[in-house]
Write a protein that holds these residues in place. Sequence first.
Motif, mmCIF file in Angstrom:
data_model
loop_
_atom_site.group_PDB
_atom_site.id
_atom_site.type_symbol
_atom_site.label_atom_id
_atom_site.label_comp_id
_atom_site.label_asym_id
_atom_site.label_seq_id
_atom_site.Cartn_x
_atom_site.Cartn_y
_atom_site.Cartn_z
ATOM 1 N N UNK A 164 0.811 -1.219 0.000
ATOM 2 C CA UNK A 164 0.000 0.000 0.000
ATOM 3 C C UNK A 164 0.850 1.277 0.000
ATOM 4 N N UNK A 165 1.956 1.286 0.754
ATOM 5 C CA UNK A 165 2.836 2.453 0.771
ATOM 6 C C UNK A 165 3.483 2.649 -0.595
ATOM 7 N N UNK A 166 3.899 1.561 -1.207
ATOM 8 C CA UNK A 166 4.484 1.642 -2.550
ATOM 9 C C UNK A 166 3.475 2.234 -3.538
ATOM 10 N N UNK A 167 2.228 1.822 -3.437
ATOM 11 C CA UNK A 167 1.191 2.356 -4.324
ATOM 12 C C UNK A 167 0.927 3.833 -4.048
ATOM 13 N N UNK A 168 1.021 4.216 -2.779
ATOM 14 C CA UNK A 168 0.812 5.620 -2.434
ATOM 15 C C UNK A 168 1.924 6.494 -3.020
ATOM 16 N N UNK A 169 3.167 6.027 -2.915
ATOM 17 C CA UNK A 169 4.276 6.774 -3.512
ATOM 18 C C UNK A 169 4.057 6.923 -5.009
ATOM 19 N N UNK A 170 3.609 5.831 -5.652
ATOM 20 C CA UNK A 170 3.372 5.865 -7.097
ATOM 21 C C UNK A 170 2.263 6.855 -7.468
#
Length: 448
Positions: free
Chosen positions: A183-189
């Motif tokens: 989820x954090x990776x998707x938020x950064x993206x």
Amino acid sequence: MVRLTAGRGIVLRRTRQIAAALLALLMAGCAGPFERMPVPTGLAEERASLVHIEGGRFWGDEQPKDIRAEMARRLPNLGELGRSADVANGRKQIQALALSGGGPDGAFGAGVLAGWTKRGTRPEFEHVTGVSAGAIIAPFAYLGPEYDSKLEEIWTAYGTTDLVTPQFVVGLLGGDALIDTTPLKNLIAKYVDRQFLKEVAREYRRGRVLMIGTTNLDAKRPVVWNMGEIAIHDSQEAVELFRDVILASASIPGLFPPVNIKVKVDGKIYDEMHVDGGVTRQIFITPVNLPLSAFDALYSKPPERKLYLVQNSKMNAEYAPVKQTTFEIASSSILTLLQSQHRGDIYRIYRMARDSKAEFNTISVPAEFHYDAKEKFDLGYQRALFAEGFRLGQVGAWSRKPADAPDGQKPRAPDALPAPPEDPGDGGAPQGPNKPAAPMASNRLSAL
């Protein structure tokens, strides 16, 4: 009777399904470490390079003998260093911002920047660095006040379930982490896309530098990433690497999965394991291990420097009884180690500033701030901390020395703090907590 038997059959089938799922999970956890191709011993130190990008990083602990040649090699597409900086008495006025780690306490740094913008004295920084939580803030701080609203959204609109997913069984039985950060990776993206990199590249060509710190766990050394050099490559690979560096810098070892970054050696592809930059340095100013004065050679005349260090944590040690359990003892010990390292990093930069006659400024979460967070990324806690940072940034509550610097000087007294705004919807900061809670373990491992 038939109805009862049928119901019992449904329960048994569901029980078997759950048992099968758990067994599969356990088998996955017991399957051993993930397969990877680490750089062979003896090749990692100097010969490994990024697959698609040249000049993208430094070893943070290296000491190059020729700083001009090294900067030309590592920052090949940088415009004239400090070209956009103000000039006074014939000397460049170099403003540098360094943002520390802090987990959810990164809300403080985001608030400081927004409050500083509101005050009207926030400069354009020629040099921005970030570690861990600071790595998430740094690119937005680099691009300027127009990104304050994005920072506020990142730090006050997303809670624990928006950022991480527990995977304790997998982590305990052979996996690489206790928490999944997809989820954090998707938020950064969501926030860092190709257009975002184009804006970073534009500022890089103006002679401004953005650097983020990670730790190469294979080499056990700090790595400083030249994010402008990554951004200047207009490709999806550059976007992915930019995002990966931010995620790696914030990846607490053991809790969050490491980020494996592809490199090449003699035409062969390998990977490096990168984790939280705070493992090696909680905060930094220079990309290599040299005094500030060494960088004077990059200017026609030695510049005047102002350093601003934002500590996304409290700098005072807080008393909190430790439960006599393995996890509590280990986590409190690690926290104590990292806090001590953090204070040492700040003092080292302070001495560097004094030796080069640079102006030193620091700000941190005040000892008086208390809020009883209920979970890892508690939105109430983060909003209150953002508001506290906003207040301090708005009044310019900077200290000219670390609180524990043993030179007899006293920190500059900040202006009187205004009360938090009554209505967070009026364009000001969100309202802080109404009543401080008893001191808590805000220094908990989950807040690192």
